[in-house]
Design a protein around this motif. Structure first.
Motif, PDB file in Angstrom:
ATOM      1  N   PRO A 223      37.177  31.813  42.469  1.00 10.44           N
ATOM      2  CA  PRO A 223      37.049  31.652  43.921  1.00 10.44           C
ATOM      3  C   PRO A 223      38.319  31.132  44.581  1.00 10.44           C
ATOM      4  N   ASN A 224      39.255  30.634  43.789  1.00  9.70           N
ATOM      5  CA  ASN A 224      40.522  30.132  44.329  1.00  9.70           C
ATOM      6  C   ASN A 224      41.628  31.190  44.319  1.00  9.70           C
ATOM      7  N   ASP A 225      41.356  32.361  43.763  1.00 11.17           N
ATOM      8  CA  ASP A 225      42.375  33.415  43.666  1.00 11.17           C
ATOM      9  C   ASP A 225      42.443  34.171  44.991  1.00 11.17           C
ATOM     10  N   ARG A 226      43.004  33.527  45.990  1.00  8.23           N
ATOM     11  CA  ARG A 226      42.943  34.041  47.358  1.00  8.23           C
ATOM     12  C   ARG A 226      43.574  35.422  47.496  1.00  8.23           C
ATOM     13  N   GLN A 227      44.727  35.601  46.898  1.00  6.24           N
ATOM     14  CA  GLN A 227      45.459  36.853  47.069  1.00  6.24           C
ATOM     15  C   GLN A 227      44.652  38.045  46.585  1.00  6.24           C
ATOM     16  N   ARG A 228      44.094  37.939  45.379  1.00  9.23           N
ATOM     17  CA  ARG A 228      43.350  39.076  44.822  1.00  9.23           C
ATOM     18  C   ARG A 228      42.005  39.247  45.521  1.00  9.23           C
ATOM     19  N   ILE A 229      41.350  38.136  45.852  1.00 11.12           N
ATOM     20  CA  ILE A 229      40.072  38.247  46.573  1.00 11.12           C
ATOM     21  C   ILE A 229      40.280  38.976  47.889  1.00 11.12           C
ATOM     22  N   GLN A 230      41.312  38.584  48.621  1.00 10.39           N
ATOM     23  CA  GLN A 230      41.588  39.220  49.906  1.00 10.39           C
ATOM     24  C   GLN A 230      41.843  40.715  49.744  1.00 10.39           C
ATOM     25  N   ARG A 231      42.699  41.062  48.774  1.00 11.88           N
ATOM     26  CA  ARG A 231      43.045  42.475  48.592  1.00 11.88           C
ATOM     27  C   ARG A 231      41.842  43.298  48.153  1.00 11.88           C
ATOM     28  N   MET A 232      41.041  42.783  47.247  1.00 12.41           N
ATOM     29  CA  MET A 232      39.952  43.580  46.709  1.00 12.41           C
ATOM     30  C   MET A 232      38.791  43.687  47.694  1.00 12.41           C
ATOM     31  N   LEU A 233      38.555  42.630  48.462  1.00 13.66           N
ATOM     32  CA  LEU A 233      37.556  42.741  49.521  1.00 13.66           C
ATOM     33  C   LEU A 233      38.053  43.700  50.605  1.00 13.66           C
ATOM     34  N   GLU A 234      39.331  43.648  50.901  1.00 16.69           N
ATOM     35  CA  GLU A 234      39.923  44.573  51.871  1.00 16.69           C
ATOM     36  C   GLU A 234      39.688  46.027  51.442  1.00 16.69           C
TER      37      GLU A 234
ATOM     38  N   THR B  21      47.308  37.930  30.854  1.00 20.70           N
ATOM     39  CA  THR B  21      47.046  38.491  32.179  1.00 20.70           C
ATOM     40  C   THR B  21      46.471  39.889  31.991  1.00 20.70           C
ATOM     41  N   MET B  22      45.155  39.959  31.967  1.00 20.70           N
ATOM     42  CA  MET B  22      44.472  41.192  31.582  1.00 20.70           C
ATOM     43  C   MET B  22      44.680  42.321  32.595  1.00 20.70           C
ATOM     44  N   MET B  23      44.880  41.964  33.871  1.00 24.51           N
ATOM     45  CA  MET B  23      45.129  43.000  34.862  1.00 24.51           C
ATOM     46  C   MET B  23      46.421  43.754  34.553  1.00 24.51           C
ATOM     47  N   TYR B  24      47.417  43.052  33.995  1.00 24.86           N
ATOM     48  CA  TYR B  24      48.663  43.709  33.604  1.00 24.86           C
ATOM     49  C   TYR B  24      48.410  44.673  32.444  1.00 24.86           C
ATOM     50  N   PHE B  25      47.631  44.228  31.457  1.00 17.72           N
ATOM     51  CA  PHE B  25      47.300  45.120  30.337  1.00 17.72           C
ATOM     52  C   PHE B  25      46.577  46.364  30.846  1.00 17.72           C
TER      53      PHE B  25
ATOM     54  N   LEU C  53      32.827  39.183  48.470  1.00 17.79           N
ATOM     55  CA  LEU C  53      33.296  40.176  47.499  1.00 17.79           C
ATOM     56  C   LEU C  53      32.213  40.443  46.461  1.00 17.79           C
ATOM     57  N   ASN C  54      31.520  39.404  46.032  1.00 22.05           N
ATOM     58  CA  ASN C  54      30.442  39.570  45.062  1.00 22.05           C
ATOM     59  C   ASN C  54      29.333  40.467  45.611  1.00 22.05           C
ATOM     60  N   HIS C  55      29.094  40.406  46.904  1.00 26.35           N
ATOM     61  CA  HIS C  55      28.094  41.268  47.531  1.00 26.35           C
ATOM     62  C   HIS C  55      28.490  42.735  47.420  1.00 26.35           C
ATOM     63  N   TYR C  56      29.771  43.036  47.662  1.00 37.25           N
ATOM     64  CA  TYR C  56      30.240  44.420  47.632  1.00 37.25           C
ATOM     65  C   TYR C  56      30.566  44.901  46.216  1.00 37.25           C
ATOM     66  N   ASP C  57      31.060  43.969  45.381  1.00 33.77           N
ATOM     67  CA  ASP C  57      31.550  44.375  44.061  1.00 33.77           C
ATOM     68  C   ASP C  57      31.387  43.219  43.081  1.00 33.77           C
ATOM     69  N   PRO C  58      30.177  43.023  42.522  1.00 34.76           N
ATOM     70  CA  PRO C  58      29.958  41.898  41.605  1.00 34.76           C
ATOM     71  C   PRO C  58      30.792  41.983  40.322  1.00 34.76           C
ATOM     72  N   VAL C  59      31.142  43.191  39.900  1.00 28.48           N
ATOM     73  CA  VAL C  59      31.950  43.341  38.682  1.00 28.48           C
ATOM     74  C   VAL C  59      33.322  42.712  38.885  1.00 28.48           C
ATOM     75  N   THR C  60      33.962  43.038  39.992  1.00 28.09           N
ATOM     76  CA  THR C  60      35.286  42.483  40.276  1.00 28.09           C
ATOM     77  C   THR C  60      35.196  40.990  40.562  1.00 28.09           C
ATOM     78  N   ALA C  61      34.209  40.562  41.319  1.00 26.34           N
ATOM     79  CA  ALA C  61      34.070  39.146  41.663  1.00 26.34           C
ATOM     80  C   ALA C  61      33.929  38.282  40.415  1.00 26.34           C
ATOM     81  N   ALA C  62      33.250  38.804  39.400  1.00 19.95           N
ATOM     82  CA  ALA C  62      33.049  38.038  38.167  1.00 19.95           C
ATOM     83  C   ALA C  62      34.361  37.785  37.441  1.00 19.95           C
ATOM     84  N   ARG C  63      35.355  38.617  37.706  1.00 18.13           N
ATOM     85  CA  ARG C  63      36.640  38.497  37.019  1.00 18.13           C
ATOM     86  C   ARG C  63      37.610  37.584  37.748  1.00 18.13           C
ATOM     87  N   LEU C  64      37.272  37.150  38.957  1.00 22.30           N
ATOM     88  CA  LEU C  64      38.192  36.392  39.784  1.00 22.30           C
ATOM     89  C   LEU C  64      37.691  34.982  40.048  1.00 22.30           C
TER      90      LEU C  64
END
Length: 321
Positions: A155-166, A101-105, A142-153
């Motif tokens: 499309p089924n990771d609803r929780q993180r997509i919602q938070r990061m687009l928010e 889980t790279m986000m934890y690292f 999310l890819n429109h606003y932040d392609p770097v983050t979108a590439a790491r997620l």
């Protein structure tokens, strides 16, 4: 005093579990699992959780610490890990972090960023967008606003997509640029990343397929059925969205055949591995070991010896008690 912490990272099915067990033959280590799936009770087969026999070889932490109906954050992981590191050292043993889980690292090594609080109105807007168009569409936004983050997620990771687009919508800035402005991280430890990465991606794909078939043979369908029978879990929870569980859950709901679920689970696991490697490439200081080499365990031990030698004399290699 700055202390060194050995961290073994890598994509799923790269051999991290076997690597840390090899370390346990050389040093009196205790493993802190860096994994957002093995934290859940009752989810053993599909998370490739260490077996009881493996756990008797060396203590392992952050396993079975949450019910599947509960959540667990990167902030909680950081807090728990710093506490565990101190406790392990107080016992005269060596903490080793291992997982995918790279986000934890990232949170552990760089600190937690000061992001805006949740905005109920924007969250409701995103949820309505997902209801009308699906989460793949929200991922595209999310890819429109932040392609770097979108590439790491996924499309089924609803929780993180919602938070990061928010975050993007609230601040008007990409999430990926905001997290570069980190608050000071906790503690004074230096976390050294050694990464198991395959030189041939196709061989990793073959390992992933083989491992999932083994999970099916070990009873993954029955494990997911037990979770469904509880009656309080849904596909929207982070636990059930874990790769493998989501696809088998859909099969049991009559939405897919078992073979279709198998194929989708293997494909999703390969996509997960791709995202993990994307995260790892953002850590240029990591030490890479080819996970396909026959002497991979010897290389892991050599890397650990070099890192632990920077610390106190108590880390001199010896056989564990």
């Amino acid at each position: 005093m700055t202390r060194s912490v050995f961290c073994l990272a890598g994509p799923t099915a790269s051999g991290k579990s076997a690597g840390v067990l090899a370390l346990a033959q050389r040093w009196p280590i205790e493993i802190i699992n860096v994994d957002s799936a093995t934290i859940y009770t009752g989810m053993d087969i599909g998370t490739a959780k260490p077996t009881p026999q493996e756990r008797t070889r060396t203590p392992q932490h952050l396993l079975d610490i949450r019910d599947p109906a509960e959540s667990y954050s990167a902030a909680q992981f950081v807090q728990d890990t710093h506490c565990l590191i101190g406790q392990i050292r107080a016992r005269g043993r060596i903490p080793v972090l291992a997982g995918g889980t790279m986000m934890y690292f990232q949170a552990l090594r760089q600190g937690l960023n000061a992001l805006p609080q949740a905005d109920p109105a924007i969250r409701a807007q995103i949820e309505e967008m997902a209801r009308q168009h699906g989460w793949a569409y929200v991922h595209d936004q999310l890819n429109h606003y932040d392609p770097v983050t979108a590439a790491r997620l996924s499309p089924n990771d609803r929780q993180r997509i919602q938070r990061m687009l928010e975050v993007c919508l609230i601040t008007g800035q990409p999430y990926s640029s905001l997290i570069q402005e980190q608050s000071p991280r906790q503690g004074t430890d230096t976390f050294h990343i050694v990464s198991l990465e395959p030189s041939v991606r196709l061989q990793l794909h073959e390992r992933i397929a083989l491992r999932f078939d083994q999970m099916l043979e070990q009873g993954l369908v029955g494990e997911v059925e037990q979770l469904r029978n509880r009656g309080d879990l849904t596909e929207a929870l982070p636990s059930i969205r874990c790769v493998g569980y989501r696809q088998i859950w859909q099969h049991l709901a009559g939405q897919d055949t078992l073979e279709g679920a198998r194929e989708k689970a293997i494909a999703s696991t390969r996509q997960l591995a791709k995202r993990q490697l994307t995260w790892l490439r953002s850590m240029p200081e990591r030490q890479i070991i080819d996970s396909l080499q026959a002497d991979v365990h010897a290389r892991v031990i050599d890397a650990a010896a070099a890192i632990l030698s920077q610390d106190t004399p108590e880390h001199t290699p010896h056989q564990p008690d």
